[in-house]
Every structure is written in structure tokens, then in C-alpha cells.
Design a protein around this motif. Structure first.
Motif, mmCIF file in Angstrom:
data_model
loop_
_atom_site.group_PDB
_atom_site.id
_atom_site.type_symbol
_atom_site.label_atom_id
_atom_site.label_comp_id
_atom_site.label_asym_id
_atom_site.label_seq_id
_atom_site.Cartn_x
_atom_site.Cartn_y
_atom_site.Cartn_z
ATOM 1 N N SER A 9 0.827 -1.211 0.000
ATOM 2 C CA SER A 9 0.000 0.000 0.000
ATOM 3 C C SER A 9 0.860 1.259 0.000
ATOM 4 O O SER A 9 0.548 2.206 -0.699
ATOM 5 N N THR A 10 1.945 1.273 0.757
ATOM 6 C CA THR A 10 2.758 2.498 0.782
ATOM 7 C C THR A 10 4.106 2.300 0.082
ATOM 8 O O THR A 10 5.028 3.088 0.267
ATOM 9 N N ALA A 204 -4.843 5.356 -4.853
ATOM 10 C CA ALA A 204 -3.926 4.631 -3.953
ATOM 11 C C ALA A 204 -4.463 3.259 -3.553
ATOM 12 O O ALA A 204 -3.700 2.420 -3.073
ATOM 13 N N CYS A 205 -5.750 3.026 -3.726
ATOM 14 C CA CYS A 205 -6.336 1.784 -3.199
ATOM 15 C C CYS A 205 -5.906 0.573 -4.027
ATOM 16 O O CYS A 205 -6.183 0.506 -5.222
ATOM 17 N N GLN A 224 -8.952 -3.804 2.672
ATOM 18 C CA GLN A 224 -7.884 -4.642 3.241
ATOM 19 C C GLN A 224 -7.227 -3.940 4.421
ATOM 20 O O GLN A 224 -6.190 -4.376 4.899
ATOM 21 N N ARG A 225 -7.780 -2.813 4.842
ATOM 22 C CA ARG A 225 -7.297 -1.953 5.930
ATOM 23 C C ARG A 225 -5.810 -1.615 5.774
ATOM 24 O O ARG A 225 -5.044 -1.586 6.747
ATOM 25 N N CYS A 226 -5.401 -1.387 4.523
ATOM 26 C CA CYS A 226 -3.972 -1.193 4.234
ATOM 27 C C CYS A 226 -3.478 0.214 4.570
ATOM 28 O O CYS A 226 -2.283 0.453 4.588
ATOM 29 N N MET A 227 -4.388 1.162 4.762
ATOM 30 C CA MET A 227 -4.069 2.558 5.124
ATOM 31 C C MET A 227 -3.633 3.388 3.911
ATOM 32 O O MET A 227 -3.302 4.570 4.073
ATOM 33 N N PHE A 263 0.864 0.215 -10.872
ATOM 34 C CA PHE A 263 1.065 -1.169 -10.418
ATOM 35 C C PHE A 263 -0.279 -1.817 -10.065
ATOM 36 O O PHE A 263 -0.568 -2.940 -10.480
ATOM 37 N N HIS A 264 -1.106 -1.094 -9.297
ATOM 38 C CA HIS A 264 -2.401 -1.662 -8.895
ATOM 39 C C HIS A 264 -3.264 -1.969 -10.127
ATOM 40 O O HIS A 264 -4.090 -2.870 -10.111
#
Ligand SMILES: Cc1cc2nc3c(=O)[nH]c(=O)nc-3n(C[C@H](O)[C@H](O)[C@H](O)COP(=O)(O)O)c2cc1C
Ligand code: SF4
Ligand code: SF4
Length: 270
Positions: A9-10, A204-205, A224-227, A263-264
């Protein structure tokens, strides 16, 4: 062809995958959530690697579902790089068990201490390192991955041991936050009046869980609570249980939002 399956995620995991892919040569980087959009997926490659963050001392749910749900897992060698803000707890051990459930072995695994992106943690600001230290941790991680690439090419078998204490610690620090299914968790999110409709959160998701409706984000119950959305919101407009997340943000220094979005979406991994 070697393959690296990534959840990030980050950007820590994407960055590590890029270094590893460069050094392993003839290596493709693939997004786990992207592959799971298909009704059927396989895990293959002469050597297959998994790179992802540790969540609550274990493997993120989406990665477990990816391995358990794969139609087929082929390949001779399996390796992994798992990063964490502090410690990967039992994530490596649990990954090994997931592969064993599928009749495969984990041959090589390295745990890396990077920087925590878990902004929801009440201790987040207290454990966020100073900028110089972040840079040192990222340099150290780069060196660990380069050494791992040499080991993997040499056919070395070596898996880092886990830590039960560091598996329990995040569950003690964030009681009740570990749940079997994270997907409906976004019902705790709300959007404040600071939202400018910039769309960063949607970009970003990693699981395409956010759509802008009349300039305001709406969540679809696949979190996915990835922040990621919270870390990338320039206005700190996404709140969890009404809590404002105006803390110092973290994203890997070599990864941009553009990189992550591409990428996502399954475009070039760079
Ligand atoms: C839901 C969640 C749970 C996390 N749990 C842990 C943990 O148990 N221990 C830890 O040291 N870091 C934990 N972290 C921090 C991440 O593992 C760490 O920031 C990781 O390097 C992020 O990788 P990424 O940038 O590829 O997403 C957690 C982060 C999130 C979002
Ligand atoms: S990133 Fe923040 S400001 Fe931008 S649309 Fe999302 S919630 Fe609104
Ligand atoms: S909605 Fe936010 S926290 Fe949930 S998966 Fe998407 S980016 Fe991550």
C-alpha cells in the motif's frame, strides 16, 4: 521466468520487489489483488516469490486468500520478503504453513524492518522514526534484498525465524483490530468536509475499493485496511470511527502515487 507476487500500500513491498527483480533478472512483478480480480489464478514461475507487509504479526488476509484460492501452484522454489514497521512476528512461519497446505515448501525468506504505515495505531506517531532514520532503514532494507538476491541465485535455502512475542504484541497494542474478514471494515470510514475530491484515495487503493461519486469517495466493502487511502489523502479527510488522521504521513521515498496506481492497475511495474 521467475515471478514475484506483491501486495503493497505504501510502496515498501513494491520497492523491494523492484530491486529483487532487477538483480534476479528475467523476473516479472505481479500484483496479487490484480490477479485475484480474475475468477481463477495460478502461482507459477521457475522460482516464485511473495513480497508483502506483515499485518498484526501475520500474513495479510488477501495474501492468505491468494495462496489458498490459487487454482494451481507450480514451480520448484519459493521465496519471500516480508516487511514490517517493527517485527514480522509469525508472518514468515504462517506463510510457510500456507504453502505447506498446498504441498509446497518455503525455501528462502527474509524479514525486514522498515517503517510502519499503520496510521490507525494510537502509538503510530510515537514510533514513527525521524527522517534520517527512515532513510537508514530503507538503505538497510535495500542491502538485505541485494544479499537475498545473491542467495536466491546461488540456490541457498534459509528462512528467517519468527517471534511469538512480536506476533502477540500488535494484538495487545490494537485489541479487537484483528478480524477474520477485513472487507467490511471501511464502514468505519467517514469523509470530512476537508475533502477536495482530488481522487488520490481512489488511485492509492490496491483493491479498487473507492469510487468518487459527485467528487466524494465511496467505499465498496472490500477493504484490506492497508491505510493507503489515508496515507495518500493530502487533506487528512478520511476518518476512522470519527478520528481525524492528521498525523505525519509515510510512503517509501522511491515510490510515487503514480507508480502505485500503475502497479495496482496491472501496468508496468518499473
Ligand atoms: C493493518 C496493518 C497492520 C500492521 N501490522 C504490523 C505489525 O503487526 N507489526 C509491524 O511491525 N508492522 C505492522 N504494520 C506495518 C507494515 O507492516 C509496514 O509498514 C510495511 O512495511 C508496509 O508495507 P507496504 O509499504 O508495502 O504496504 C501494519 C500495517 C497495517 C496497515
Ligand atoms: S484523497 Fe482525501 S481529499 Fe482527495 S478525494 Fe480522497 S478523501 Fe477527498
Ligand atoms: S479503502 Fe483504503 S484502507 Fe481499504 S483497501 Fe482501499 S486504500 Fe486500503
Amino acid at each position: 521466468m521467475k515471478k514475484i507476487y506483491v501486495f503493497t500500500s505504501t510502496g515498501n513491498s513494491l520497492h523491494l520487489a523492484r530491486i529483487l527483480a532487477r538483480e534476479l533478472e528475467e523476473c516479472e512483478i505481479l500484483s496479487i489483488p490484480r490477479l485475484m480480480e480474475e475468477s481463477e489464478w495460478t502461482i507459477d514461475g521457475d522460482a516464485a516469490g511473495f513480497i508483502f507487509p506483515c499485518y498484526y504479526g501475520t500474513v495479510p488476509q488477501i495474501v492468505s486468500r491468494f495462496i489458498r484460492g490459487a487454482a494451481d501452484i507450480t514451480g520448484r522454489k519459493f521465496f519471500a520478503m516480508i516487511s514490517a514497521g517493527r517485527s514480522t512476528g509469525l508472518a514468515m512461519e504462517h506463510l510457510r504453513e500456507l504453502l505447506e497446505e498446498r504441498g509446497k515448501s518455503l525455501h528462502y525468506g527474509r524479514s525486514l524492518t522498515m517503517v510502519s504505515n499503520y496510521m490507525n495505531g494510537w502509538y503510530y506517531s510515537a514510533v514513527m522514526p525521524a527522517r534520517k532514520k527512515i532513510s537508514r532503514l530503507q538503505d538497510q532494507a535495500d542491502r538485505t534484498v541485494s544479499a537475498a538476491a545473491a542467495d536466491i541465485l546461488a540456490g541457498k535455502n534459509s528462512v528467517d525465524r519468527g517471534s511469538r512475542g512480536n506476533y502477540l504484541l500488535p494484538r495487545i497494542l490494537s485489541p479487537g483490530r484483528y478480524v477474520e474478514d477485513t472487507r467490511p471494515w471501511d464502514s468505519e470510514f467517514s469523509i470530512s468536509g476537508n475533502c477536495t475530491g482530488c481522487g488520490n484515495c481512489a488511485r492509492a487503493c490496491p483493491v479498487d475499493n473507492i469510487r468518487l461519486q459527485d467528487g466524494r469517495p465511496e467505499f465498496s466493502g472490500n477493504c484490506q485496511r492497508c491505510m493507503g487511502c489515508i496515507q495518500f489523502c493530502p487533506s487528512s479527510a478520511i476518518q476512522i470511527q470519527g478520528k481525524v488522521m492528521n498525523k505525519r504521513k509515510y510512503v517509501h521515498r522511491d515510490i510515487t502515487l503514480k507508480d502505485l496506481t500503475a502497479f495496482h492497475r496491472g501496468e508496468a511495474s518499473g
